[in-house]
Design a protein around this motif. Structure first.
Motif, PDB file in Angstrom:
ATOM      1  N   VAL A   1      59.164  50.870  18.379  1.00  0.00           N
ATOM      2  CA  VAL A   1      59.450  52.107  17.640  1.00  0.00           C
ATOM      3  C   VAL A   1      60.940  52.198  17.358  1.00  0.00           C
ATOM      4  N   LYS A   2      61.262  52.588  16.132  1.00  0.00           N
ATOM      5  CA  LYS A   2      62.655  52.740  15.736  1.00  0.00           C
ATOM      6  C   LYS A   2      62.828  54.077  15.033  1.00  0.00           C
ATOM      7  N   ARG A   3      64.038  54.398  14.724  1.00  0.00           N
ATOM      8  CA  ARG A   3      64.362  55.667  14.070  1.00  0.00           C
ATOM      9  C   ARG A   3      63.668  55.726  12.706  1.00  0.00           C
ATOM     10  N   GLY A   4      63.016  56.843  12.431  1.00  0.00           N
ATOM     11  CA  GLY A   4      62.329  57.023  11.154  1.00  0.00           C
ATOM     12  C   GLY A   4      60.833  56.793  11.221  1.00  0.00           C
ATOM     13  N   ASP A   5      60.334  56.247  12.335  1.00  0.00           N
ATOM     14  CA  ASP A   5      58.902  56.017  12.485  1.00  0.00           C
ATOM     15  C   ASP A   5      58.176  57.331  12.769  1.00  0.00           C
ATOM     16  N   THR A   6      56.971  57.425  12.277  1.00  0.00           N
ATOM     17  CA  THR A   6      56.128  58.582  12.559  1.00  0.00           C
ATOM     18  C   THR A   6      55.234  58.242  13.744  1.00  0.00           C
ATOM     19  N   VAL A   7      55.219  59.137  14.745  1.00  0.00           N
ATOM     20  CA  VAL A   7      54.455  58.889  15.963  1.00  0.00           C
ATOM     21  C   VAL A   7      53.557  60.088  16.272  1.00  0.00           C
ATOM     22  N   VAL A   8      52.530  59.819  17.082  1.00  0.00           N
ATOM     23  CA  VAL A   8      51.634  60.860  17.572  1.00  0.00           C
ATOM     24  C   VAL A   8      51.749  60.872  19.087  1.00  0.00           C
ATOM     25  N   THR A   9      51.974  62.061  19.657  1.00  0.00           N
ATOM     26  CA  THR A   9      52.070  62.165  21.110  1.00  0.00           C
ATOM     27  C   THR A   9      50.679  62.320  21.703  1.00  0.00           C
ATOM     28  N   SER A  10      50.608  62.203  23.013  1.00  0.00           N
ATOM     29  CA  SER A  10      49.316  62.355  23.678  1.00  0.00           C
ATOM     30  C   SER A  10      48.802  63.785  23.578  1.00  0.00           C
ATOM     31  N   GLY A  11      49.664  64.724  23.281  1.00  0.00           N
ATOM     32  CA  GLY A  11      49.259  66.109  23.079  1.00  0.00           C
ATOM     33  C   GLY A  11      48.823  66.400  21.654  1.00  0.00           C
ATOM     34  N   GLY A  12      48.939  65.423  20.770  1.00  0.00           N
ATOM     35  CA  GLY A  12      48.505  65.590  19.386  1.00  0.00           C
ATOM     36  C   GLY A  12      49.596  66.008  18.435  1.00  0.00           C
ATOM     37  N   ILE A  13      50.849  66.019  18.873  1.00  0.00           N
ATOM     38  CA  ILE A  13      51.964  66.411  18.012  1.00  0.00           C
ATOM     39  C   ILE A  13      52.391  65.206  17.184  1.00  0.00           C
ATOM     40  N   ILE A  14      52.502  65.423  15.884  1.00  0.00           N
ATOM     41  CA  ILE A  14      52.929  64.372  14.970  1.00  0.00           C
ATOM     42  C   ILE A  14      54.350  64.667  14.541  1.00  0.00           C
ATOM     43  N   GLY A  15      55.204  63.656  14.619  1.00  0.00           N
ATOM     44  CA  GLY A  15      56.588  63.862  14.235  1.00  0.00           C
ATOM     45  C   GLY A  15      57.281  62.565  13.912  1.00  0.00           C
TER      46      GLY A  15
ATOM     47  N   VAL B   1      63.482  71.299  13.580  1.00  0.00           N
ATOM     48  CA  VAL B   1      62.823  71.550  14.867  1.00  0.00           C
ATOM     49  C   VAL B   1      62.627  70.199  15.546  1.00  0.00           C
ATOM     50  N   GLU B   2      63.358  70.004  16.648  1.00  0.00           N
ATOM     51  CA  GLU B   2      63.290  68.736  17.362  1.00  0.00           C
ATOM     52  C   GLU B   2      62.832  68.966  18.793  1.00  0.00           C
ATOM     53  N   ILE B   3      62.076  67.995  19.307  1.00  0.00           N
ATOM     54  CA  ILE B   3      61.642  68.049  20.703  1.00  0.00           C
ATOM     55  C   ILE B   3      61.908  66.700  21.348  1.00  0.00           C
ATOM     56  N   LYS B   4      62.095  66.733  22.676  1.00  0.00           N
ATOM     57  CA  LYS B   4      62.249  65.496  23.426  1.00  0.00           C
ATOM     58  C   LYS B   4      60.894  65.109  23.989  1.00  0.00           C
ATOM     59  N   VAL B   5      60.552  63.836  23.839  1.00  0.00           N
ATOM     60  CA  VAL B   5      59.260  63.334  24.301  1.00  0.00           C
ATOM     61  C   VAL B   5      59.495  62.055  25.082  1.00  0.00           C
ATOM     62  N   LEU B   6      58.810  61.916  26.198  1.00  0.00           N
ATOM     63  CA  LEU B   6      58.893  60.670  26.962  1.00  0.00           C
ATOM     64  C   LEU B   6      58.194  59.545  26.210  1.00  0.00           C
ATOM     65  N   LYS B   7      58.660  58.331  26.431  1.00  0.00           N
ATOM     66  CA  LYS B   7      58.024  57.178  25.807  1.00  0.00           C
ATOM     67  C   LYS B   7      56.560  57.065  26.216  1.00  0.00           C
ATOM     68  N   SER B   8      56.281  57.410  27.456  1.00  0.00           N
ATOM     69  CA  SER B   8      54.911  57.290  27.949  1.00  0.00           C
ATOM     70  C   SER B   8      53.962  58.292  27.303  1.00  0.00           C
ATOM     71  N   ALA B   9      54.503  59.321  26.628  1.00  0.00           N
ATOM     72  CA  ALA B   9      53.665  60.325  25.977  1.00  0.00           C
ATOM     73  C   ALA B   9      53.268  59.930  24.557  1.00  0.00           C
ATOM     74  N   ILE B  10      53.786  58.827  24.055  1.00  0.00           N
ATOM     75  CA  ILE B  10      53.431  58.371  22.713  1.00  0.00           C
ATOM     76  C   ILE B  10      52.080  57.664  22.797  1.00  0.00           C
ATOM     77  N   SER B  11      51.130  58.124  21.968  1.00  0.00           N
ATOM     78  CA  SER B  11      49.807  57.516  21.996  1.00  0.00           C
ATOM     79  C   SER B  11      49.535  56.634  20.787  1.00  0.00           C
ATOM     80  N   GLU B  12      50.279  56.854  19.698  1.00  0.00           N
ATOM     81  CA  GLU B  12      50.031  56.063  18.501  1.00  0.00           C
ATOM     82  C   GLU B  12      51.265  56.075  17.613  1.00  0.00           C
ATOM     83  N   VAL B  13      51.483  54.977  16.914  1.00  0.00           N
ATOM     84  CA  VAL B  13      52.566  54.881  15.943  1.00  0.00           C
ATOM     85  C   VAL B  13      51.921  54.786  14.570  1.00  0.00           C
ATOM     86  N   LEU B  14      52.283  55.695  13.678  1.00  0.00           N
ATOM     87  CA  LEU B  14      51.667  55.740  12.354  1.00  0.00           C
ATOM     88  C   LEU B  14      52.445  54.953  11.313  1.00  0.00           C
TER      89      LEU B  14
END
Length: 141
Positions: A57-71, A91-104
């Motif tokens: 994962v790099k800057r600019g990638d769209t990811v989905v967290t395990s909670g369902g948040i897309i950003g 609106v920015e949030i901090k997310v742990l790497k382990s919380a990423i479930s998918e890279v879009l």
């Protein structure tokens, strides 16, 4: 004379009981092997692929967290294993790497298609298009 027959029968029953106990273990061993190949091994393979995907994962990638948040990833914090994800404008949030479930992002998940497979896919697409046009012609009649 009678005791020798009893001892002989006792030795035979011990040998058969060892064989019977081993025969009872065979289904248990087969169950463990089946669980390994159908459940445990694919799970570890999937975890390995997910870890590899998260590491790419790099800057600019769209990811989905395990909670369902897309950003979209704005910042990478490798020291703390965190991403800063923008979920809405400003609106920015901090997310742990382990919380990423998918890279879009499509660049991370490239699919390599062999030329022979590509030709087969194109031929199948042409067949589908031809059959669809025949159906449309039949409906208009």
């Amino acid at each position: 004379m009678f005791t020798s027959k009893v001892l002989a029968a006792d030795k035979a029953s011990n040998a058969s009981s060892i064989g019977a106990s081993f025969a009872n273990l065979i289904p248990l061993i087969l169950i463990v092997v089946v669980f390994y190949f159908f459940i445990i091994r694919p799970h570890y393979k999937k975890l390995k692929e997910l870890k590899k995907m998260i590491d790419q994962v790099k800057r600019g990638d769209t990811v989905v967290t395990s909670g369902g948040i897309i950003g979209e990833v704005n910042k990478l914090d490798e020291a703390n294993a965190q991403f800063v994800i923008e979920i809405a404008p400003k609106v920015e949030i901090k997310v742990l790497k382990s919380a990423i479930s998918e890279v879009l992002n499509k660049e991370v998940r490239k699919v390599v298609v062999k030329p022979t497979e590509k030709n087969k896919i194109e031929k199948e697409d042409k067949k589908i298009k031809v059959s669809q046009t025949k159906v449309k012609k039949d409906k208009t009649k």
